[in-house]
Write an enzyme that holds these catalytic residues in place. Structure first.
Site: not given
Ligand code: AMP
Ligand code: ZN
Length: 116
Positions: A32-33, A89, A95-96, A102-104
């Site tokens: 995750d960035i 999410n 909070g999506q 995507h699975l955190h």
């Molecule tokens: P969500 O809020 O569940 O949709 O999670 C989206 C996740 O994607 C967040 O934790 C962001 O930090 C992550 N994210 C956004 N852009 C990028 C990227 N370019 N590379 C890796 N992770 C990212």
């Protein structure tokens, strides 16, 4: 299969860089960035599925595979014994922010419960 405006489809197509830590026929996983914990990985299907609401019955095994990969990565990054959290999410209240499921995988510190 991919969605032209989707950030995670672009990561899948290598149009946007990411630190990919795992790949197989069905999923990839990357850092995750903006990590919310010392270990914060995302496991995404290669198939574009916008939200959990779009899941079809034939994708049950795909989501199970995502969870299995998360558990293997937890071992690889040595948070399996200390503990970790996996979460998906969905939409605004969940909070999506990125509309490709995507699975955190979060760990490396004690995580609060319940989430905010
Ligand atoms: P969500 O809020 O569940 O949709 O999670 C989206 C996740 O994607 C967040 O934790 C962001 O930090 C992550 N994210 C956004 N852009 C990028 C990227 N370019 N590379 C890796 N992770 C990212
Ligand atoms: Zn996508």
């Amino acid at each position: 299969m991919e969605h032209p405006d989707c950030l995670f489809c672009k990561i899948l197509n290598k149009e946007i860089p990411a630190n990919i830590i795992y790949e197989d026929d069905f999923v990839i996983a990357f850092d995750d960035i903006y990590p919310k914990a010392p270990i914060h990985k995302l496991i995404i299907p290669k198939k574009h599925i916008a939200t959990l609401n779009e899941l079809s019955p034939k994708e049950e095994t795909l989501v199970g595979h995502m969870v299995y990969v998360a558990a293997q990565l937890a071992k690889k990054f040595e948070i399996n014994e200390s503990g970790y959290r996996t979460l998906l999410n969905c939409n605004q209240d969940g909070g999506q922010m990125v509309f490709h499921i995507h699975l955190h995988l979060l760990g490396g510190r004690s995580l609060l419960w319940p989430p905010g």
